[in-house]
Design a protein around this motif. Sequence first.
Motif, PDB file in Angstrom:
ATOM      1  N   SER A 257      -2.779  57.659  38.079  1.00  0.00           N
ATOM      2  CA  SER A 257      -3.103  58.141  36.735  1.00  0.00           C
ATOM      3  C   SER A 257      -1.829  58.397  35.927  1.00  0.00           C
ATOM      4  N   LEU A 258      -2.014  58.526  34.612  1.00  0.00           N
ATOM      5  CA  LEU A 258      -0.918  58.845  33.695  1.00  0.00           C
ATOM      6  C   LEU A 258      -1.098  60.267  33.182  1.00  0.00           C
ATOM      7  N   TYR A 259       0.012  61.013  33.114  1.00  0.00           N
ATOM      8  CA  TYR A 259      -0.015  62.403  32.687  1.00  0.00           C
ATOM      9  C   TYR A 259       1.077  62.650  31.655  1.00  0.00           C
ATOM     10  N   GLU A 260       0.949  63.757  30.911  1.00  0.00           N
ATOM     11  CA  GLU A 260       2.056  64.244  30.077  1.00  0.00           C
ATOM     12  C   GLU A 260       2.135  65.763  30.207  1.00  0.00           C
ATOM     13  N   ASN A 261       3.359  66.278  30.138  1.00  0.00           N
ATOM     14  CA  ASN A 261       3.563  67.726  30.204  1.00  0.00           C
ATOM     15  C   ASN A 261       4.540  68.171  29.107  1.00  0.00           C
ATOM     16  N   ILE A 262       4.337  67.599  27.918  1.00  0.00           N
ATOM     17  CA  ILE A 262       5.233  67.876  26.794  1.00  0.00           C
ATOM     18  C   ILE A 262       4.889  69.196  26.113  1.00  0.00           C
ATOM     19  N   GLY A 263       3.610  69.563  26.149  1.00  0.00           N
ATOM     20  CA  GLY A 263       3.180  70.829  25.558  1.00  0.00           C
ATOM     21  C   GLY A 263       3.312  71.980  26.531  1.00  0.00           C
ATOM     22  N   ASP A 264       2.391  72.908  26.428  1.00  0.00           N
ATOM     23  CA  ASP A 264       2.475  74.103  27.276  1.00  0.00           C
ATOM     24  C   ASP A 264       1.764  73.937  28.615  1.00  0.00           C
ATOM     25  N   ARG A 265       1.154  72.759  28.827  1.00  0.00           N
ATOM     26  CA  ARG A 265       0.502  72.529  30.127  1.00  0.00           C
ATOM     27  C   ARG A 265       0.433  71.029  30.420  1.00  0.00           C
ATOM     28  N   GLN A 266       0.219  70.704  31.670  1.00  0.00           N
ATOM     29  CA  GLN A 266       0.097  69.305  32.076  1.00  0.00           C
ATOM     30  C   GLN A 266      -1.274  68.771  31.709  1.00  0.00           C
ATOM     31  N   ALA A 295       5.409  63.397  21.119  1.00  0.00           N
ATOM     32  CA  ALA A 295       6.546  63.996  20.419  1.00  0.00           C
ATOM     33  C   ALA A 295       6.338  63.950  18.909  1.00  0.00           C
ATOM     34  N   PHE A 296       5.715  62.890  18.430  1.00  0.00           N
ATOM     35  CA  PHE A 296       5.477  62.749  16.986  1.00  0.00           C
ATOM     36  C   PHE A 296       4.370  63.681  16.496  1.00  0.00           C
ATOM     37  N   GLY A 297       3.548  64.167  17.417  1.00  0.00           N
ATOM     38  CA  GLY A 297       2.496  65.109  17.029  1.00  0.00           C
ATOM     39  C   GLY A 297       1.096  64.540  16.988  1.00  0.00           C
ATOM     40  N   VAL A 298       0.902  63.380  17.590  1.00  0.00           N
ATOM     41  CA  VAL A 298      -0.438  62.787  17.629  1.00  0.00           C
ATOM     42  C   VAL A 298      -1.309  63.585  18.601  1.00  0.00           C
ATOM     43  N   PRO A 299      -2.532  63.952  18.208  1.00  0.00           N
ATOM     44  CA  PRO A 299      -3.412  64.730  19.100  1.00  0.00           C
ATOM     45  C   PRO A 299      -3.709  63.996  20.406  1.00  0.00           C
ATOM     46  N   GLU A 300      -3.846  64.779  21.458  1.00  0.00           N
ATOM     47  CA  GLU A 300      -4.094  64.252  22.803  1.00  0.00           C
ATOM     48  C   GLU A 300      -5.292  63.307  22.853  1.00  0.00           C
ATOM     49  N   GLU A 301      -6.396  63.678  22.183  1.00  0.00           N
ATOM     50  CA  GLU A 301      -7.613  62.870  22.271  1.00  0.00           C
ATOM     51  C   GLU A 301      -7.431  61.485  21.639  1.00  0.00           C
ATOM     52  N   VAL A 302      -6.600  61.394  20.595  1.00  0.00           N
ATOM     53  CA  VAL A 302      -6.324  60.100  19.959  1.00  0.00           C
ATOM     54  C   VAL A 302      -5.514  59.219  20.904  1.00  0.00           C
ATOM     55  N   ILE A 303      -4.501  59.795  21.539  1.00  0.00           N
ATOM     56  CA  ILE A 303      -3.681  59.053  22.498  1.00  0.00           C
ATOM     57  C   ILE A 303      -4.551  58.530  23.640  1.00  0.00           C
ATOM     58  N   LYS A 304      -5.388  59.387  24.195  1.00  0.00           N
ATOM     59  CA  LYS A 304      -6.240  59.005  25.324  1.00  0.00           C
ATOM     60  C   LYS A 304      -7.169  57.844  24.961  1.00  0.00           C
ATOM     61  N   GLU A 305      -7.756  57.914  23.782  1.00  0.00           N
ATOM     62  CA  GLU A 305      -8.719  56.891  23.369  1.00  0.00           C
ATOM     63  C   GLU A 305      -8.037  55.551  23.102  1.00  0.00           C
ATOM     64  N   GLU A 306      -6.954  55.575  22.345  1.00  0.00           N
ATOM     65  CA  GLU A 306      -6.318  54.328  21.921  1.00  0.00           C
ATOM     66  C   GLU A 306      -5.578  53.626  23.053  1.00  0.00           C
ATOM     67  N   ILE A 307      -4.995  54.389  23.967  1.00  0.00           N
ATOM     68  CA  ILE A 307      -4.236  53.760  25.046  1.00  0.00           C
ATOM     69  C   ILE A 307      -5.151  52.954  25.967  1.00  0.00           C
ATOM     70  N   GLN A 308      -6.403  53.369  26.058  1.00  0.00           N
ATOM     71  CA  GLN A 308      -7.362  52.636  26.892  1.00  0.00           C
ATOM     72  C   GLN A 308      -7.949  51.426  26.171  1.00  0.00           C
ATOM     73  N   LYS A 309      -7.826  51.394  24.851  1.00  0.00           N
ATOM     74  CA  LYS A 309      -8.316  50.253  24.071  1.00  0.00           C
ATOM     75  C   LYS A 309      -7.312  49.105  24.023  1.00  0.00           C
TER      76      LYS A 309
END
Length: 454
Positions: A257-266, A295-309
Amino acid sequence: MKHNENTAIIIGCARSGLAAARLATKDGYRVSVYDKKTYNQFHKDDQERIDILQGEGVQFIFEPSISLDSYDLIIVSPGVPLDLPFIEEAIKKGKKVIGELEYAATFCKAPIVAITGTNGKTTTTSLVGQIIKAYNPNTYVVGNIGRAFSEDVLHIPESGVVVAEVSSFQLETIETFHPKVSAILNITPDHLNRHKTMENYCKAKYQVFINQSDADYVILNEQDEYFEEAKKLASGQVITFNNQKATLRGAFSDGTSLYENIGDRQELVCAIKDLKIVGAHNIENALAAIAICKAFGVPEEVIKEEIQKFAGVEHRLEFVCTKKGVDYFNDSKATNVGAAIPGLISMNKPIHLIGGGMDKKISFTEWVKLFTGRVKKLYVIGECKDQILEECKMQHFDAVEAFETFEAAIKAAYQNAQSNECVLLSPACASWDMFESYEQRGQIFKEIVNHLEG
């Protein structure tokens, strides 16, 4: 020519040069464009652009050489080396010499995301562009990806976003270019025919973050050989990505799986099996994109949806068709050894490999060493075919044949390939000895393949 304070000359008549010419005209300059090629040597599309610009008052100079004494502003296209004698002379005389990227950026009020690296730039830029566009529809994807920054910059609102693929050639000539987020995906030997040394090549890549501040972000690959050096020199806040282990602050993979821990939690972004793009190199590209967008400030849910498309880009391990049980893949974007290696590793069938092209003064050893057990036959073309043949001899790889034309190599692969094998165009070389671009090379490959008997 009488000296005029409002004269500008563009060096290089390809797409970015012509776009810069139009931008300079709108900026109030009396514009000339210089190229050592003649008008008839240009592609029809470029000829049409030249004709239009001539109608708008732009002067075109097609000569073997030129003096730049009469011009105040000199804008150099990315493909033009700065060590040409007439450019060196102009710099020595204190003339203002900048690149198309730098010139366009001076008009841009929107934040810029700039992505560079030896390999993976186009895929990562396309993915980042798709993700950020879903978040902000006023997103413009420009640069080395095929659309010049100068073509769009006057239309980009302050509320928009620029996602730019930037090359070492473009970065050589920046002065004030200042991205909000910059990324260096990786650095491996490339373009040494122009940069001469790895030190010069790295220095050009590091220009991407040279004007950043603590309010900006630099995305770096922890697994890259030059990571520590880049991290030490980086001007902005460093965020990293790693395909093998967790990062302190960034994006990473645990193998499934892919993860990010840039904010306050993983956060879990997605499972690797849910990605449409395949291969370890594309996992790295996806991780880089996650880090950049977060880093640019894109919401997590947008990243999750688009990366799978995201389904990948043309000319990068692009499936073309199946003929007589043989799969054909277009990897024309693999213009160096580092870019060609993922194609070899990604194929799970015996490979009929079409390689070769313009000599960029790089070693083919690492590439050829991977042939045994993977490549059934190599069909080699281009100006560096003798160098590749010699490397094959050194590595005791005998299943290789040289061809004078691209079409002959493709047709030979078609004749030899058997069911449950594949034909892969992955040249490990630039295209400019035989084609106008890697895109044209890939397009011609697809056209020939699609006309083969099925």
